[in-house]
Design a protein around this motif. Structure first.
Motif, PDB file in Angstrom:
ATOM      1  N   GLU A 200       0.821  -1.215   0.000  1.00  0.00           N
ATOM      2  CA  GLU A 200       0.000   0.000   0.000  1.00  0.00           C
ATOM      3  C   GLU A 200       0.854   1.265   0.000  1.00  0.00           C
ATOM      4  O   GLU A 200       0.545   2.221  -0.692  1.00  0.00           O
TER       5      GLU A 200
ATOM      6  N   LEU B 226      -3.931   6.025   2.925  1.00  0.00           N
ATOM      7  CA  LEU B 226      -4.311   5.007   3.904  1.00  0.00           C
ATOM      8  C   LEU B 226      -5.492   5.486   4.738  1.00  0.00           C
ATOM      9  O   LEU B 226      -5.641   6.686   5.000  1.00  0.00           O
TER      10      LEU B 226
ATOM     11  N   TYR C  27      -4.220  -2.993   8.546  1.00  0.00           N
ATOM     12  CA  TYR C  27      -2.885  -2.882   7.960  1.00  0.00           C
ATOM     13  C   TYR C  27      -1.836  -3.610   8.800  1.00  0.00           C
ATOM     14  O   TYR C  27      -1.950  -3.707  10.019  1.00  0.00           O
TER      15      TYR C  27
ATOM     16  N   VAL D 261       3.854  -0.471   4.377  1.00  0.00           N
ATOM     17  CA  VAL D 261       2.492  -0.744   4.838  1.00  0.00           C
ATOM     18  C   VAL D 261       1.782  -1.581   3.780  1.00  0.00           C
ATOM     19  O   VAL D 261       1.843  -1.274   2.585  1.00  0.00           O
ATOM     20  N   TYR D 262       1.123  -2.681   4.227  1.00  0.00           N
ATOM     21  CA  TYR D 262       0.370  -3.521   3.303  1.00  0.00           C
ATOM     22  C   TYR D 262      -0.847  -4.085   4.026  1.00  0.00           C
ATOM     23  O   TYR D 262      -0.968  -3.985   5.261  1.00  0.00           O
ATOM     24  N   GLN D 263      -1.772  -4.661   3.264  1.00  0.00           N
ATOM     25  CA  GLN D 263      -3.006  -5.201   3.838  1.00  0.00           C
ATOM     26  C   GLN D 263      -2.699  -6.364   4.786  1.00  0.00           C
ATOM     27  O   GLN D 263      -1.867  -7.217   4.476  1.00  0.00           O
ATOM     28  N   ARG D 264      -3.400  -6.367   5.903  1.00  0.00           N
ATOM     29  CA  ARG D 264      -3.124  -7.351   6.962  1.00  0.00           C
ATOM     30  C   ARG D 264      -3.392  -8.787   6.507  1.00  0.00           C
ATOM     31  O   ARG D 264      -2.726  -9.717   6.950  1.00  0.00           O
TER      32      ARG D 264
END
Length: 615
Positions: free
Chosen positions: A3, A22, A50, A67-70
């Motif tokens: 992200e 975000l 996240y 930061v990336y999707q959980r």
């Protein structure tokens, strides 16, 4: 999908960013909750939907955050962060305070290469897994085929329900099916080691008879040698229905005996002196505080480790080291971790602290005339001060006056496990507030433990404070609500709510506590914990917060706001529970109980605690 990737200085200046907008502010939360609170050792954090990963360039003072999707498991994030850190450090100019737009193309290339390496690694691991599975299947098929043919030995039955396998060298092992005991024989000889776990009743009876004789002899000898002490005859109290109730109430008598007669306790707060909360603690300047003692921390870590020669260590301290590596820091960090654990810091917390200090020092240039051990010691001291210093100022007296202006009482709820001293320390807080001309009312909401209401009533009588009570087996949430309404009517400034002690795993009682907090919305939730506990402090506080969050019906549940440490005078230098509790909850230690009288309440002296932990 990645992200966002952000590069900024430790001072908060953003140098380069890439990615999408975000939801919320996960990076701000990361900075507040991890980077500023010395929780950066794990290098991973989750916030809402996240996941965040980061790395530092300590020599340049840079932070790299991805930061990336959980829900995604991106294998290339760590590799990409390392590559970005390497490439950006080559073009970074410390004097330049503007963005680096020319780094965009470099980043795109690095991202493509990292994704390709992750894909190749995934394919190779899948291929290895498939080959391993085929080999296992072939081995299983071969074993089954050989078993059918009878190769490698045959099974036999001896007619008594016992089965064995004939081995290649002629030895045999017999397993008894009718019991759980095993007997092995090798070349016709019994193997005694196989019966080690067997239970011999005859031996037990012999030991009992022998032990009983010895015990009887010891008792006889002790009785002969002992001289009977004189019996103290106490005058019996008369418990009669005709006796007035006032004569049966001994709670106000000093010592509680009949010899005191009708002498009442004029042992009030005003006669005990000033509360220790308002006295500044003076630190003693011991010789142990000198830095000369602290720089040799690393020497105690590994007694058997190879020591560097005098010339090489002296040259390193004079000339400085190019960049600190993890292997350079490990001896000093190991010594510090052991030291913290001897001071009652939970092992998990000590390990995370050392990881955080290592992350802040790795890659940093060592200054001239400085040892690694002294650098690590200084970084740990700075980290401990930062953790123990409250993130936000909680001034109870200021907040009480603010609530008074809004014509409502300031409500404090005392929570904690059984037997930590909630009622006693509630009375100490009440005494301290009285000295500042604050009108206080107690609410007896421990409707579960026998004697809890009477105990609080005694404190209220001694301090001449009104108490609101409804007896036992009542809903504590409703009792607290009525107490707050009563305080509003009679003009009390503060309501101190006493609750029942409960273990963190007791869900019914935790649900009742969650209801009490949700229904009454107190201004302060104080967790009362013992300074004696070590690892259990982490379990208690984390589970209290977790239960309050899980069982609350509110979207924004109230958690622990502050900590009151009791029995602090009994622990000598084992002050680690304070650090463990603050680290795991993020809540400050607001009061420290250090005795049995009403004056024995202190503030936490952060410098004193840090000095004791590192001494």
């Amino acid at each position: 999908m990645l992200e966002q990737l952000l590069i900024f200085t430790r001072g908060g200046l953003i140098l380069w960013s890439w990615g999408n907008a975000l939801k919320g502010s996960p990076i701000d939360t990361l900075i507040r909750s991890c980077l500023l609170e010395e929780r950066s050792g794990a290098a991973s954090y989750t916030h809402d939907s996240y996941s965040l990963k980061w790395t530092f360039h300590n020599d340049l003072g840079l932070v790299f955050v991805a930061v990336y999707q959980r829900i995604l498991h991106l294998l290339y994030v760590d590799d990409l962060l390392a590559a970005v850190k390497r490439e950006f450090s080559l073009i970074h100019d410390p004097s330049k305070k503007t963005l680096y737009p020319d780094f965009d193309e470099t980043f795109r290339q690095l991202k493509i290469e990292a994704e390709a390496r992750a894909e190749d690694l995934k394919k190779s691991s899948n291929a290895v897994t498939a080959i391993g599975g085929n080999r296992k299947q072939q081995a299983a098929n071969k074993a089954g085929h050989d078993g059918k043919k009878g190769g490698g030995g045959e099974l036999k039955n001896d007619g008594e329900g016992k089965k064995g396998r004939k081995l290649e060298n002629g030895d045999s092992v017999v397993v008894a099916n009718d019991s759980n005991m095993r007997k092995s024989s090798v070349n016709g000889k019994e193997n005694e080691s196989s019966n080690v776990g067997a239970f011999d009743v005859n031996k037990l009876q012999k030991l009992r008879s022998k032990g009983g004789d010895v015990k009887k002899k010891k008792i006889t000898d002790s009785v002969v040698s002992k001289v009977e002490p004189k019996k103290v005859v106490k005058k019996n109290r008369v418990w009669d229905e005709s006796t007035p109730e006032t004569k049966l109430d001994f709670t106000d008598q000093v010592g509680g005996g009949d010899d005191d007669g009708d002498r009442k306790v004029d042992y009030l707060a005003k006669e005990q002196g000033e509360s220790m909360m308002d006295k500044e603690e003076v630190l003693s300047s011991d010789s142990e505080e000198d830095d000369d003692d602290d720089v040799d921390v690393g020497k105690k870590s590994k007694p058997d480790a190879k020591k560097k020669g005098w010339f090489s260590s002296m040259f390193q301290s004079i000339a400085g080291k190019a960049n600190l590596e993890k292997s350079d820091l490990e001896p000093a960090l190991k010594a510090l971790k052991d030291r913290l654990m001897t001071k009652n810091v939970a092992e998990e917390i000590a390990e995370k602290l050392c990881e955080s200090v290592a992350a802040s020092l790795e890659g940093k240039k060592l200054a001239s005339f400085t040892r690694i051990s002294s650098t690590v010691h200084a970084a740990m001291e700075e980290a401990l001060v930062r953790i123990l210093t409250p993130r936000r100022s909680i001034d109870i007296l200021r907040d009480i006056h603010a609530a008074k202006e809004h014509r409502k009482p300031y409500v404090v709820v005392f929570v904690g496990v059984n037997g930590v001293g909630k009622s006693t320390n509630l009375a100490k807080v009440a005494y301290w507030l009285q000295q500042h001309n604050v009108s206080v009312m107690m609410a007896a909401c421990d409707t579960f433990r026998s004697g809890a209401v009477e105990q609080l009533r005694t404190h209220a009588r001694r301090l001449q404070i009104p108490i609101f009570e409804k007896g036992y087996e009542k809903d504590p949430a409703l009792v607290a609500k009525e107490a707050i309404q009563e305080a509003s009517r009679n003009g009390s400034d503060v309501v101190l709510v006493d609750t029942a002690g409960r273990m963190q795993d007791n869900e019914p009682l935790m649900r009742a506590l969650s209801k009490l907090i949700y229904l009454n919305n107190p201004d302060l939730v104080l967790f009362v914990g013992e300074a004696l506990v070590g690892n259990d402090a982490v379990d208690q506080l984390s589970k209290f917060n977790q239960k309050l969050a899980d069982l609350s019906t509110s979207l924004t549940p109230r958690l622990i706001d502050g900590i009151l440490l009791t029995k602090f005078d009994t622990i000598d230098d084992k002050v680690g529970a304070a650090l463990s509790m603050v680290y795991i909850s993020g809540a400050p230690v607001m009061f420290v109980g250090c005795g049995q009288s009403y004056t024995d309440l202190k503030k936490l002296n952060v410098k004193s605690i840090v000095k004791t932990l590192l001494k």
